[in-house]
Design a protein around this motif. Structure first.
Motif, PDB file in Angstrom:
ATOM      1  N   ARG A  86       0.849  -1.207   0.000  1.00 49.48           N
ATOM      2  CA  ARG A  86       0.000   0.000   0.000  1.00 49.48           C
ATOM      3  C   ARG A  86       0.873   1.242   0.000  1.00 49.48           C
ATOM      4  NH1 ARG A  86      -4.798  -0.496   4.361  1.00 49.48           N
ATOM      5  NH2 ARG A  86      -5.105   1.636   3.615  1.00 49.48           N
TER       6      ARG A  86
ATOM      7  N   TYR B 270     -14.528  -0.124  -9.712  1.00 48.78           N
ATOM      8  CA  TYR B 270     -14.404   0.486  -8.386  1.00 48.78           C
ATOM      9  C   TYR B 270     -13.900   1.897  -8.618  1.00 48.78           C
ATOM     10  CZ  TYR B 270      -9.514  -0.479  -9.335  1.00 48.78           C
ATOM     11  OH  TYR B 270      -8.281  -0.517  -9.943  1.00 48.78           O
ATOM     12  N   LEU B 271     -14.072   2.757  -7.623  1.00 51.74           N
ATOM     13  CA  LEU B 271     -13.483   4.094  -7.696  1.00 51.74           C
ATOM     14  C   LEU B 271     -12.194   4.070  -6.884  1.00 51.74           C
ATOM     15  CD1 LEU B 271     -16.711   6.265  -7.463  1.00 51.74           C
ATOM     16  CD2 LEU B 271     -15.347   5.665  -9.495  1.00 51.74           C
ATOM     17  N   PRO B 272     -11.108   4.600  -7.452  1.00 47.16           N
ATOM     18  CA  PRO B 272      -9.793   4.377  -6.850  1.00 47.16           C
ATOM     19  C   PRO B 272      -9.600   5.125  -5.540  1.00 47.16           C
ATOM     20  CG  PRO B 272      -9.614   5.931  -8.655  1.00 47.16           C
ATOM     21  CD  PRO B 272     -11.026   5.446  -8.652  1.00 47.16           C
ATOM     22  N   SER B 273      -8.809   4.526  -4.667  1.00 44.23           N
ATOM     23  CA  SER B 273      -8.522   5.067  -3.342  1.00 44.23           C
ATOM     24  C   SER B 273      -7.146   4.545  -2.943  1.00 44.23           C
ATOM     25  CB  SER B 273      -9.625   4.560  -2.418  1.00 44.23           C
ATOM     26  OG  SER B 273      -9.218   4.477  -1.093  1.00 44.23           O
TER      27      SER B 273
ATOM     28  N   GLU C 152      -4.645   3.097  -5.557  1.00 44.09           N
ATOM     29  CA  GLU C 152      -5.058   2.041  -6.498  1.00 44.09           C
ATOM     30  C   GLU C 152      -4.986   2.553  -7.943  1.00 44.09           C
ATOM     31  OE1 GLU C 152      -8.354  -0.137  -3.606  1.00 44.09           O
ATOM     32  OE2 GLU C 152      -8.957   1.451  -4.968  1.00 44.09           O
TER      33      GLU C 152
ATOM     34  N   PRO D  76     -18.991  -1.218  -6.357  1.00 42.77           N
ATOM     35  CA  PRO D  76     -19.217  -1.944  -5.098  1.00 42.77           C
ATOM     36  C   PRO D  76     -19.715  -0.989  -4.007  1.00 42.77           C
ATOM     37  CG  PRO D  76     -16.870  -1.508  -5.400  1.00 42.77           C
ATOM     38  CD  PRO D  76     -17.567  -0.996  -6.633  1.00 42.77           C
TER      39      PRO D  76
ATOM     40  N   LEU E  84     -20.719  -1.115   0.241  1.00 44.19           N
ATOM     41  CA  LEU E  84     -20.713  -1.908   1.479  1.00 44.19           C
ATOM     42  C   LEU E  84     -22.162  -2.174   1.872  1.00 44.19           C
ATOM     43  CD1 LEU E  84     -18.049   0.161   3.478  1.00 44.19           C
ATOM     44  CD2 LEU E  84     -17.664  -1.786   1.953  1.00 44.19           C
TER      45      LEU E  84
ATOM     46  N   LEU F 179     -20.588  -7.079  -0.318  1.00 44.10           N
ATOM     47  CA  LEU F 179     -20.807  -5.967  -1.239  1.00 44.10           C
ATOM     48  C   LEU F 179     -22.084  -6.137  -2.042  1.00 44.10           C
ATOM     49  CD1 LEU F 179     -17.171  -5.866  -2.723  1.00 44.10           C
ATOM     50  CD2 LEU F 179     -18.104  -4.367  -0.947  1.00 44.10           C
TER      51      LEU F 179
ATOM     52  N   PHE G 152     -14.658   3.895   4.819  1.00 45.56           N
ATOM     53  CA  PHE G 152     -13.233   3.781   4.496  1.00 45.56           C
ATOM     54  C   PHE G 152     -12.749   4.968   3.664  1.00 45.56           C
ATOM     55  CE2 PHE G 152     -14.593  -0.777   4.773  1.00 45.56           C
ATOM     56  CZ  PHE G 152     -13.923  -1.054   5.961  1.00 45.56           C
TER      57      PHE G 152
ATOM     58  N   ILE H 116     -13.993   5.891   0.779  1.00 45.82           N
ATOM     59  CA  ILE H 116     -14.118   5.592  -0.655  1.00 45.82           C
ATOM     60  C   ILE H 116     -15.509   6.038  -1.133  1.00 45.82           C
ATOM     61  CG2 ILE H 116     -14.042   3.774  -2.405  1.00 45.82           C
ATOM     62  CD1 ILE H 116     -12.415   2.091  -0.354  1.00 45.82           C
TER      63      ILE H 116
ATOM     64  N   PRO I 256     -10.239  -4.236  -7.299  1.00 44.45           N
ATOM     65  CA  PRO I 256      -9.044  -3.581  -6.801  1.00 44.45           C
ATOM     66  C   PRO I 256      -8.200  -4.599  -6.042  1.00 44.45           C
ATOM     67  CG  PRO I 256     -10.894  -3.105  -5.368  1.00 44.45           C
ATOM     68  CD  PRO I 256     -11.435  -3.913  -6.510  1.00 44.45           C
TER      69      PRO I 256
ATOM     70  N   MET J 201      -7.577  -5.638   0.645  1.00 43.71           N
ATOM     71  CA  MET J 201      -7.384  -4.723   1.774  1.00 43.71           C
ATOM     72  C   MET J 201      -7.511  -5.436   3.114  1.00 43.71           C
ATOM     73  SD  MET J 201      -6.689  -1.635   0.806  1.00 43.71           S
ATOM     74  CE  MET J 201      -7.350  -0.312   1.814  1.00 43.71           C
TER      75      MET J 201
ATOM     76  N   PHE K 158     -14.090  -8.600   1.705  1.00 44.14           N
ATOM     77  CA  PHE K 158     -15.346  -8.180   1.064  1.00 44.14           C
ATOM     78  C   PHE K 158     -15.587  -8.919  -0.256  1.00 44.14           C
ATOM     79  CE2 PHE K 158     -14.484  -4.657   3.880  1.00 44.14           C
ATOM     80  CZ  PHE K 158     -15.745  -4.257   4.308  1.00 44.14           C
ATOM     81  N   TYR K 159     -14.574  -8.895  -1.114  1.00 44.67           N
ATOM     82  CA  TYR K 159     -14.748  -9.567  -2.409  1.00 44.67           C
ATOM     83  C   TYR K 159     -14.794 -11.085  -2.231  1.00 44.67           C
ATOM     84  CZ  TYR K 159     -14.405  -5.343  -5.226  1.00 44.67           C
ATOM     85  OH  TYR K 159     -14.668  -4.122  -5.805  1.00 44.67           O
TER      86      TYR K 159
END
Ligand code: FFO
Ligand code: ATP
Length: 223
Positions: free
Chosen positions: A36, A73-76, A79, A99, A101, A109, A125, A127, A153, A166, A170-171
């Motif tokens: 990370r 996904y939207l980057p954070s 990523e 995705p 939560l 998700l 988080f 995001i 991601p 992460m 979740f996935y």
């Protein structure tokens, strides 16, 4: 620090995960921190070029070109940024999902369609994700099994298509059904090249990817 070529403390992880789950868990956390930090260290220019290179690679893949319902996904947190491809595909009329939560259900998700009226809010988080009020409307969602392709991601990946996320599972939880059911979406991990490692520890619940695409390459594991 080039993890792939230099001797690394993570080389033997695959063995240790089978025999010693506690130390494997510790290794995963240490590796997550390292990777990370590495992806966050890329500057804005490198990030932008990587995002464009990623789009080029993905637009050459039949799993992307044939799909009409794709999750992104939207980057954070550094990523790789899939938004250039999202924009291209939306112009072509492809349905894009993000995705979210799930409320009440632990660490799972929902995949909610990104539309012109979609309101994004920041989740716990940090995001951005479609607002819960909209996500709760069934007609805006698709169950994971009904998606053609899911672009995921990741924090780390290896040549075998193993994915380190992460750490929330979740996935893995959301896609656990892919082990049993016939029809399953194509799963593609997206990453910066610097997130590749020699060999990741494999956990029993890890869902294998069909491909990993970085700014440098398309990696198709043979399993
Ligand atoms: N862009 C993006 N969206 C995504 C994911 C992702 O990895 N990337 N997720 C993929 O699963 C889900 C969110 N999972 C996440 C799991 C942990 C953390 C995280 O930052 N954890 C912190 C501490 C947690 C806290 O603040 O309570 C950390 O580890 O430092 C972030 C996202 C859904 N959406
Ligand atoms: N199918 C599942 N059923 C129950 N628990 C699960 C499942 N998949 C993962 N988990 C749990 O989730 C936790 C995190 O898993 P892991 O470290 O593999 O997350 P990750 O893949 O890195 O994160 P993510 O998928 O959110 O990006 C683990 O402690 C694991 O026990």
């Amino acid at each position: 620090m080039p993890l792939r070529s230099a001797p690394s403390p993570f080389r033997s992880l695959r063995d240790s995960s089978a025999s010693d789950p506690v130390s494997a868990d510790h290794d995963r956390r240490a590796l997550r921190r390292l990777l990370r930090r590495r992806r966050r260290a890329l500057d804005a220019r490198a990030r932008h070029q990587a995002a464009l290179a990623l789009r080029q690679h993905l637009l050459a893949m039949p799993e992307i070109l044939r799909a009409s319902h794709l999750a992104f996904y939207l980057p954070s947190d550094g990523e790789i940024d899939p938004r250039p491809l999202i924009a291209t595909l939306r112009r072509r009329g492809v349905h894009i999902y993000l995705p979210v939560l799930r409320p009440l259900v632990h660490n799972r998700l929902w995949f909610v369609e990104l539309r012109h009226d979609t309101r994004l809010v920041t989740n716990r988080f940090g995001i951005p994700e479609p607002a819960l009020r909209q996500s709760a409307q069934r007609h805006r969602r698709l169950p994971a099994w009904a998606l053609d392709t899911i672009l995921m991601p990741l924090v780390g990946f290896d040549q075998q298509g193993q994915r380190l996320g992460m750490g929330g599972g979740f996935y893995d939880r959301t896609l656990a059904f892919t082990r049993h059911r016939g029809a399953r979406p194509t799963l593609i991990g997206l990453a910066h090249d610097c997130q590749q490692v020699d060999a990741l520890p494999v956990a029993a619940w890890d869902v294998p990817l069909d491909a990993v695409v970085s700014d440098r390459a398309i990696i198709r594991p043979h399993h």
